[in-house]
Design a protein around this motif. Structure first.
Motif, mmCIF file in Angstrom:
data_model
loop_
_atom_site.group_PDB
_atom_site.id
_atom_site.type_symbol
_atom_site.label_atom_id
_atom_site.label_comp_id
_atom_site.label_asym_id
_atom_site.label_seq_id
_atom_site.Cartn_x
_atom_site.Cartn_y
_atom_site.Cartn_z
ATOM 1 N N SER A 73 0.879 -1.285 0.136
ATOM 2 C CA SER A 73 0.138 0.147 -0.044
ATOM 3 C C SER A 73 0.874 1.301 0.035
ATOM 4 O O SER A 73 1.869 1.191 0.577
ATOM 5 N N VAL A 74 0.440 2.198 -0.633
ATOM 6 C CA VAL A 74 1.115 3.652 -0.557
ATOM 7 C C VAL A 74 0.303 4.630 -0.336
ATOM 8 O O VAL A 74 -0.837 4.845 -1.031
ATOM 9 N N PHE A 75 0.686 5.306 0.479
ATOM 10 C CA PHE A 75 -0.003 6.728 0.858
ATOM 11 C C PHE A 75 0.668 7.953 0.394
ATOM 12 O O PHE A 75 1.900 8.146 0.648
ATOM 13 N N LEU A 76 0.100 8.889 -0.077
ATOM 14 C CA LEU A 76 0.800 10.025 -0.609
ATOM 15 C C LEU A 76 0.079 11.294 -0.409
ATOM 16 O O LEU A 76 -1.354 11.392 -0.194
ATOM 17 N N THR A 77 1.205 12.289 0.205
ATOM 18 C CA THR A 77 0.191 13.590 0.652
ATOM 19 C C THR A 77 0.869 14.618 -0.231
ATOM 20 O O THR A 77 1.975 14.605 -0.798
ATOM 21 N N GLY A 78 0.299 15.751 -0.021
ATOM 22 C CA GLY A 78 0.665 16.906 -0.665
ATOM 23 C C GLY A 78 -0.502 17.680 -1.290
ATOM 24 O O GLY A 78 -1.434 17.266 -1.816
#
Length: 191
Positions: free
Chosen positions: A150-155
């Motif tokens: 799983s990959v969580f991306l923020t911004g």
């Protein structure tokens, strides 16, 4: 006519067939506070489940001494600070760009190796929006990632190709922010 909605007679998901997924792509974006904060909550959940977990920070440098880094390292999160601070404070944007490109190469390899069940790419939208990292490459990497990663991306302003491949996208909306009142970021609250 009443100001209140009619009471619900069925649950919103009653008619939906639910399935399991071995992993997810999650995005927290928008101009409101809490994108990274919420993602770190998911990092805690991952560690609590015994998942190998990693964080790659694209803006903050190793000199920031953040609370989330301190506790994450203590509980076994693999932590990589790849940035050199905010671009508007950079004395050398070419160096900042080179660090972002190297951070993406590192993060892409980390994802493709499949050794972590959760990887947080913190503040990754900024180098994509500045044209330093190709959003289509990021989206392709997410789409083709190992099944259990799983990959969580923020911004802020997450590019559309990433949003399109994500399973869950949350937009944080700013209603009011202390910074607008001249209050600086605070240890324990903001970092």
């Amino acid at each position: 006519m009443s100001d209140h909605a009619e009471p619900r007679t069925e649950r919103p998901y009653d008619k939906r067939e639910l399935r399991s997924a071995p992993s997810l792509v999650l995005v927290n974006t928008g101009h409101g506070k809490g994108k990274s904060t919420a993602a770190f909550g998911t990092v805690l959940r991952s560690v609590a489940r015994g998942w190998p977990t990693a964080v790659v920070q694209f803006i903050k440098s190793g000199n920031w001494n953040t609370g989330e880094e301190q506790i994450s390292r203590q509980i076994g999160v693999d932590w990589f600070s790849a940035g050199d601070g905010f671009s508007w404070e950079s004395s050398d944007l070419d160096e900042s760009q080179a660090k972002a490109v190297a951070a993406w190469a590192f993060a892409k390899d980390l994802i493709n190796r499949g050794e972590h069940k959760m990887i947080l790419l913190d503040e990754v939208s900024y180098p994509m929006n500045w044209g330093w990292i190709d959003a289509d490459d990021v989206a392709a990497t997410l789409r083709d990632r190992p099944e259990d990663t799983s990959v969580f991306l923020t911004g802020r302003e997450m590019p559309q190709p990433v949003i399109d491949v994500a399973d869950t996208v949350t937009e944080m909306v700013k209603v009011k922010h202390a910074f607008e009142q001249g209050i600086r970021a605070r240890k324990g609250i903001d970092y």
